[in-house]
Design an enzyme around this catalytic site. Structure first.
Site, PDB file in Angstrom:
ATOM      1  N   GLY A  17      12.619   4.821  -3.356  1.00 11.27           N
ATOM      2  CA  GLY A  17      12.006   3.828  -3.768  1.00 11.27           C
ATOM      3  C   GLY A  17      10.440   4.647  -2.794  1.00 11.27           C
ATOM      4  N   ASP A  67      16.773  10.546  -8.541  1.00 13.50           N
ATOM      5  CA  ASP A  67      17.143  11.266 -10.247  1.00 13.50           C
ATOM      6  C   ASP A  67      18.051  10.371 -10.563  1.00 13.50           C
ATOM      7  OD1 ASP A  67      14.289  12.414 -10.014  1.00 13.50           O
ATOM      8  OD2 ASP A  67      15.515  14.263  -8.645  1.00 13.50           O
ATOM      9  N   SER A 146      13.095  -9.914  -5.219  1.00 12.56           N
ATOM     10  CA  SER A 146      11.858 -10.462  -5.214  1.00 12.56           C
ATOM     11  C   SER A 146      11.731 -12.142  -5.962  1.00 12.56           C
ATOM     12  CB  SER A 146      11.700  -9.975  -6.880  1.00 12.56           C
ATOM     13  OG  SER A 146      10.682 -10.592  -7.101  1.00 12.56           O
ATOM     14  N   SER A 148      11.260 -13.170  -8.518  1.00 14.26           N
ATOM     15  CA  SER A 148      11.630 -13.506 -10.192  1.00 14.26           C
ATOM     16  C   SER A 148      12.731 -13.360 -10.138  1.00 14.26           C
ATOM     17  CB  SER A 148      11.759 -12.039 -10.312  1.00 14.26           C
ATOM     18  OG  SER A 148       9.900 -11.733 -10.526  1.00 14.26           O
ATOM     19  N   TYR A 159      14.569  -8.392 -15.599  1.00 17.29           N
ATOM     20  CA  TYR A 159      14.806  -8.064 -14.074  1.00 17.29           C
ATOM     21  C   TYR A 159      14.477  -9.243 -13.558  1.00 17.29           C
ATOM     22  CZ  TYR A 159      11.493  -6.698 -10.118  1.00 17.29           C
ATOM     23  OH  TYR A 159      11.031  -6.562  -9.044  1.00 17.29           O
ATOM     24  N   LYS A 163      17.784  -9.958  -9.617  1.00 18.57           N
ATOM     25  CA  LYS A 163      17.163 -10.394  -8.763  1.00 18.57           C
ATOM     26  C   LYS A 163      17.938 -10.912  -8.552  1.00 18.57           C
ATOM     27  CE  LYS A 163      14.481  -6.931  -7.747  1.00 18.57           C
ATOM     28  NZ  LYS A 163      14.743  -5.856  -6.799  1.00 18.57           N
ATOM     29  N   ILE A 192       2.375  -8.442  -4.216  1.00 11.22           N
ATOM     30  CA  ILE A 192       2.197  -8.063  -3.695  1.00 11.22           C
ATOM     31  C   ILE A 192       0.874  -6.663  -4.170  1.00 11.22           C
ATOM     32  CG2 ILE A 192       2.609  -6.334  -2.246  1.00 11.22           C
ATOM     33  CD1 ILE A 192       3.950  -8.330  -1.254  1.00 11.22           C
TER      34      ILE A 192
END
Length: 265
Positions: A17, A67, A146, A148, A159, A163, A192
């Site tokens: 990424g 991918d 994160s 999170s 999510y 994490k 961010i």
């Protein structure tokens, strides 16, 4: 020319990424420190543009597809990079995200997508990197996590779970690999800014959000890039199984009211 404070000359890194945002900042910092950086990105044209910009500045970067997230595909990608460059020293799994959904409306496809991208890919990338890093008794396995993982946000329970799993994986993997000269760490990103992208970066939303961040503003992608650079360096050799929280203090107050009262907002 003065030596870079976190010199990575001769090191080979993979950043998933890595085409834009936080990933691009990580790629840039590693390349500026002298590493050969392989950008694993779904959008190849974006990654290739970054690689060209870094080459123009004297850095070395090239791109590979990102991918397929199954175990065999990720192993093939890691092995291919190590074979091409003769070594592999740093793997940063930065790719992440999720399709937001309330818990009530969450379906199997969204949960699987979130766990695969954030958690499973971390495991398979680390597993693939181990033999290459063990051969040199030097390795840095890093993950963009994160805040999170420790605080809640509506629509992101899945999510947060992914994490939190990443953070637990970091600790477990670090313990297993410590005697091999391989450290495993992460960076927990707070809010961010993504200029021109995302609802939180829209001026009116950003202004509301920044009222509740103790330092008074959202972070920049390079704030994460700098933390990753340190963790990738030799200087961080005694740090493993940890996450660095980079959030401007947003997880410090018990409530947003505490921030408003502190500064009279």
């Amino acid at each position: 020319m003065a030596k870079h404070p976190f010199d990575l000359s001769g090191r080979v890194a993979i950043v998933t990424g890595g085409g834009r945002g936080i990933g691009a900042a990580i790629v840039t910092r590693l390349a500026q420190a002298g590493a050969v950086v392989v950008i694993a990105n779904r959008t190849q044209d974006v990654a290739e543009a970054l690689a060209r910009d870094l080459a123009a500045e004297g850095g070395t970067a090239h791109c590979v597809p990102f991918d397929n997230l199954d175990r065999d595909s990720l192993r093939a990608m890691v092995d291919g990079v190590a074979r091409q460059h003769g070594r592999l020293d740093i793997v940063v799994h930065n790719a992440g995200g999720c399709p937001w959904s309330s818990l009530e409306d969450l379906d199997e496809a969204k949960l699987e997508e979130t766990l695969t991208l954030n958690l499973s890919a971390s495991v398979w990338l680390a597993q693939a990197a181990i033999p290459h890093m063990r051969a040199n008794r030097l390795g840095r396995i890093l993950v963009t996590s994160s805040v999170s993982a420790r605080v809640a946000m509506g629509g992101g329970a899945h999510y947060s779970a992914a994490k939190a799993g990443v953070n637990a994986f970091i600790r477990g993997a670090a313990f297993e690999l410590a005697r091999d000269g391989i450290t495993v760490n992460g960076v927990e990103a707070g809010f961010i800014a993504k200029p021109g992208r995302g609802t939180m970066s829209q001026p009116e939303n950003r202004a509301k959000l920044e009222r509740f961040i103790p330092v008074g503003h959202m972070g920049e992608a390079d704030d994460i890039g700098c933390a990753m650079l340190y963790l990738a360096s030799v200087e961080a050799k005694y740090v493993t199984g940890q996450t660095i929280v980079v959030d401007g203090g947003s997880t410090l107050p018990e409530t947003g009211f505490a921030v408003e009262r502190q500064w009279g907002l």
